[in-house]
Write a protein that holds these residues in place. Structure first.
Motif, mmCIF file in Angstrom:
data_model
loop_
_atom_site.group_PDB
_atom_site.id
_atom_site.type_symbol
_atom_site.label_atom_id
_atom_site.label_comp_id
_atom_site.label_asym_id
_atom_site.label_seq_id
_atom_site.Cartn_x
_atom_site.Cartn_y
_atom_site.Cartn_z
ATOM 1 N N GLY A 191 0.807 -1.220 0.000
ATOM 2 C CA GLY A 191 0.000 0.000 0.000
ATOM 3 C C GLY A 191 0.841 1.271 0.000
ATOM 4 N N ASN B 32 2.917 1.082 -4.074
ATOM 5 C CA ASN B 32 2.086 1.476 -5.227
ATOM 6 C C ASN B 32 2.056 2.988 -5.437
ATOM 7 O OD1 ASN B 32 1.617 -1.219 -5.435
ATOM 8 N ND2 ASN B 32 -0.589 -1.147 -5.147
ATOM 9 N N SER C 259 -11.655 -8.319 -0.576
ATOM 10 C CA SER C 259 -10.222 -8.370 -0.297
ATOM 11 C C SER C 259 -9.918 -7.534 0.938
ATOM 12 C CB SER C 259 -9.417 -7.815 -1.483
ATOM 13 O OG SER C 259 -8.087 -7.578 -1.062
ATOM 14 N N GLY D 28 -6.808 -6.604 1.639
ATOM 15 C CA GLY D 28 -5.550 -5.897 1.411
ATOM 16 C C GLY D 28 -4.312 -6.741 1.616
ATOM 17 N N LEU E 213 -1.937 -6.525 4.187
ATOM 18 C CA LEU E 213 -1.316 -6.672 5.513
ATOM 19 C C LEU E 213 -2.210 -7.332 6.559
ATOM 20 C CD1 LEU E 213 0.354 -3.135 5.845
ATOM 21 C CD2 LEU E 213 1.574 -5.299 5.683
ATOM 22 N N TRP F 88 -4.402 -13.488 -5.343
ATOM 23 C CA TRP F 88 -4.095 -12.070 -5.572
ATOM 24 C C TRP F 88 -4.637 -11.705 -6.944
ATOM 25 C CZ3 TRP F 88 -2.647 -8.685 -2.061
ATOM 26 C CH2 TRP F 88 -2.104 -7.444 -2.434
ATOM 27 N N VAL F 89 -5.191 -10.542 -7.094
ATOM 28 C CA VAL F 89 -5.777 -10.170 -8.392
ATOM 29 C C VAL F 89 -5.212 -8.833 -8.883
ATOM 30 C CG1 VAL F 89 -7.990 -11.324 -7.911
ATOM 31 C CG2 VAL F 89 -7.715 -8.897 -7.323
ATOM 32 N N GLN G 264 -6.166 -5.713 -9.004
ATOM 33 C CA GLN G 264 -7.357 -5.128 -8.367
ATOM 34 C C GLN G 264 -8.000 -3.982 -9.162
ATOM 35 O OE1 GLN G 264 -7.843 -4.886 -4.046
ATOM 36 N NE2 GLN G 264 -8.019 -2.673 -4.274
ATOM 37 N N GLY H 148 -8.190 0.035 3.137
ATOM 38 C CA GLY H 148 -6.876 0.648 2.983
ATOM 39 C C GLY H 148 -7.065 1.854 2.062
ATOM 40 N N TRP H 149 -6.210 2.857 2.183
ATOM 41 C CA TRP H 149 -6.468 4.091 1.429
ATOM 42 C C TRP H 149 -6.398 3.874 -0.079
ATOM 43 C CZ3 TRP H 149 -9.312 7.955 1.634
ATOM 44 C CH2 TRP H 149 -9.093 9.126 0.901
ATOM 45 N N ASN H 150 -5.453 3.029 -0.548
ATOM 46 C CA ASN H 150 -5.383 2.786 -1.993
ATOM 47 C C ASN H 150 -6.657 2.112 -2.482
ATOM 48 O OD1 ASN H 150 -2.450 3.454 -2.806
ATOM 49 N ND2 ASN H 150 -2.253 2.270 -0.925
ATOM 50 N N SER H 151 -7.107 1.101 -1.752
ATOM 51 C CA SER H 151 -8.324 0.395 -2.167
ATOM 52 C C SER H 151 -9.515 1.341 -2.158
ATOM 53 C CB SER H 151 -8.596 -0.791 -1.235
ATOM 54 O OG SER H 151 -7.554 -1.727 -1.377
ATOM 55 N N GLU I 271 -9.244 3.490 -5.187
ATOM 56 C CA GLU I 271 -9.463 2.703 -6.411
ATOM 57 C C GLU I 271 -10.960 2.407 -6.585
ATOM 58 O OE1 GLU I 271 -6.755 -0.585 -5.819
ATOM 59 O OE2 GLU I 271 -5.026 0.776 -5.829
ATOM 60 N N GLN J 245 -7.592 2.472 8.544
ATOM 61 C CA GLN J 245 -8.761 1.918 7.848
ATOM 62 C C GLN J 245 -10.102 2.322 8.476
ATOM 63 O OE1 GLN J 245 -7.577 -2.210 7.796
ATOM 64 N NE2 GLN J 245 -5.671 -1.688 6.742
#
Ligand code: UDP
Length: 457
Positions: free
Chosen positions: A20, A23, A276, A278, A280, A337-338, A340, A357-360, A363, A380
């Protein structure tokens, strides 16, 4: 596209070795590269990024920085980061000092190091920048609203002498931090509070950085960004969501299973819940089983990422009994794992059950996908609260993972009228955020200012 006629300057990036964090740092690298800068990524040995995925960048691995700490629990993160900083400090200095000296002796103005941009977590970088007389910039990879909780917590400890996170107050609003409740704050770190406070004070004792970059945008976090700017002497550049501006190369630490895209092709529009937690978070075997039955009982198709090693005491999903696997039929697809961003952009995906998570979160917002929030630790809880309470593009799953609650939440999001309304709001928010990144939008303007600043160093 490369910018013509500019002196080519080099920017040194120091990512923190977590998915995270890697990326957004590499996304920033790609944005700067397409604006005419050369990029060197200096990284620890743990979770090192794959140079082959970024052929335009140079990579420098810091020797002897593998750490003996294994992260098999969320609360091991803070001690891990502390050890990592200690290990990287001397190595980073040696590694950069040679390069800087060579380029200064040769009087090179082309390809000279313009600045170091380091993940806030890798705060050892600041001292080296100061020693070598190089400007530095911090990258914060979490939400701006989460960052504000940190200074508020330090203040609370000062005034109250302890943290009032008593169970009976967990639903109360935190003073000055609307809409956050005590339960939304990053409480798992309190087990390592001393270490955390040490990290915070070390990071803030060295205030010589020139600017701070946030991977967020004013249209999502305007008031938090304004508060941060008030507290801070240097410019804040909010240039996110960076994954929408950067070229699409992947920086996955795990191999992406693309077969899920063919499976998604067979599902109808907005029917699939993507699950998902994430890169961690961990769960125990009971939670895995509850999640499995909750998804099956929802009667909706599901695509579920279970990261290998993320279930305590198991390699992967061998704990799920054969009878469960038979019950899934074609309706469920479980992978390790995909890719995402591609999954979230697929028409079949109607909702995202996420750790937030902030990226998710970014996204999901950028693809107009509403969320079921299941925060685990760190920032989170804060992100989840904003998703459900401020942007209203998701609902919160109560803390204990239980099959009935999961089933109900999935049906609320994918089948009920309430979910349809959330999807409409999510599509609307997607459009708003997209405008920020376009010419004339706030993130686009902020990026231009950042580039000008780096050019001026
Ligand atoms: N991710 C991915 N494939 C997966 C699961 C996650 O590529 O199967 C990526 C996701 O797109 C995001 C990152 O991993 O960019 C996770 O970062 P985030 O901040 O959402 O959560 P963290 O892993 O730090 O808890």
């Amino acid at each position: 596209m490369e910018k013509e006629g500019r002196r080519r300057l080099r920017v040194v990036l120091v990512p923190a070795p977590f998915q995270g964090h890697i990326n957004p740092m590499l996304q920033l690298g790609s944005i700067l590269h397409s604006n005419g800068f050369s990029i060197t990524v200096v990284h620890a040995q743990y979770n090192s990024p794959k140079p082959s995925s970024h052929p335009d960048f140079s990579f420098l691995s810091l020797p002897d920085t593998s750490t003996d700490r294994k992260m098999s629990r969320d609360d091991e993160l803070v001690p891990f980061v502390s050890q990592l900083n200690a290990k990287c400090k001397a190595r980073f200095r040696e590694c950069l000092a040679d390069q800087v000296m060579m380029s200064r002796q040769q009087g090179k103005t082309d390809d000279a190091i313009a600045c170091i941009i380091y993940d806030e977590v890798m705060h050892f970088s600041e001292e080296t920048a100061k020693d070598l007389n190089l400007p530095s910039i911090i990258l914060r990879t979490g939400s701006a609203s989460h960052f504000l909780t940190r200074s508020a917590l330090v203040q609370l400890i000062k005034t109250e002498g302890h943290l009032p996170f008593l169970e009976f107050r967990s639903h109360d609003l935190v003073p000055e931090l609307y809409p956050l409740r005590f339960k939304d704050l990053p409480h798992s770190i309190f087990k390592n509070l001393d270490k955390l406070l040490q990290i915070v004070s070390e990071a803030s004792d060295n205030k010589t950085y020139s600017a701070i970059i946030h991977n967020t945008t004013a249209c999502l976090e305007n008031s938090s960004l304004a508060k941060i700017q008030q507290q801070c002497q240097v410019p804040i550049f909010s240039i996110g969501p960076m994954h929408k501006i950067a070229s699409a190369s992947s920086s996955s630490l795990w191999e992406e299973d693309n077969s899920c895209l063919a499976w998604l092709d067979k599902q109808s529009c907005n029917s699939v819940i993507y699950v998902s937690l994430g890169s961690l978070a961990f769960m125990d075997a009971k939670e895995l089983v509850e999640m499995a039955w909750g998804l099956v009982n929802s009667q909706q198709p599901f695509l579920w990422v279970v990261r290998p090693g993320s279930v305590h005491g198991a390699e992967w999903i061998e704990i799920l009994a054969k009878c469960f696997k038979e019950n899934i039929d074609e309706r469920g697809y479980i992978v390790k794992w995909v890719p995402q961003k591609k999954v979230l952009a697929h028409d079949a995906v109607g909702g995202f059950l996420s750790n937030c998570g902030w990226n998710s979160t970014l996204e999901s917002i950028c693809e107009g996908v509403p969320m079921i929030c299941r925060p685990c630790f760190g920032d989170q809880g804060v992100n989840a609260r904003y998703v459900s309470h401020i942007w209203k593009v998701g609902l919160e799953l109560e803390s204990e993972l239980e099959r009935g609650k999961i089933e109900k939440a999935v049906r609320r999001l994918l089948v009920d009228e309430e979910g349809k309304e959330m999807r409409k709001r999510a599509k609307n928010l997607k459009d708003i955020v997209e405008l920020c990144t376009r010419e004339g939008g706030s993130s686009n303007n902020s990026l231009k200012e950042l580039i000008e600043m780096i050019m001026s160093f």
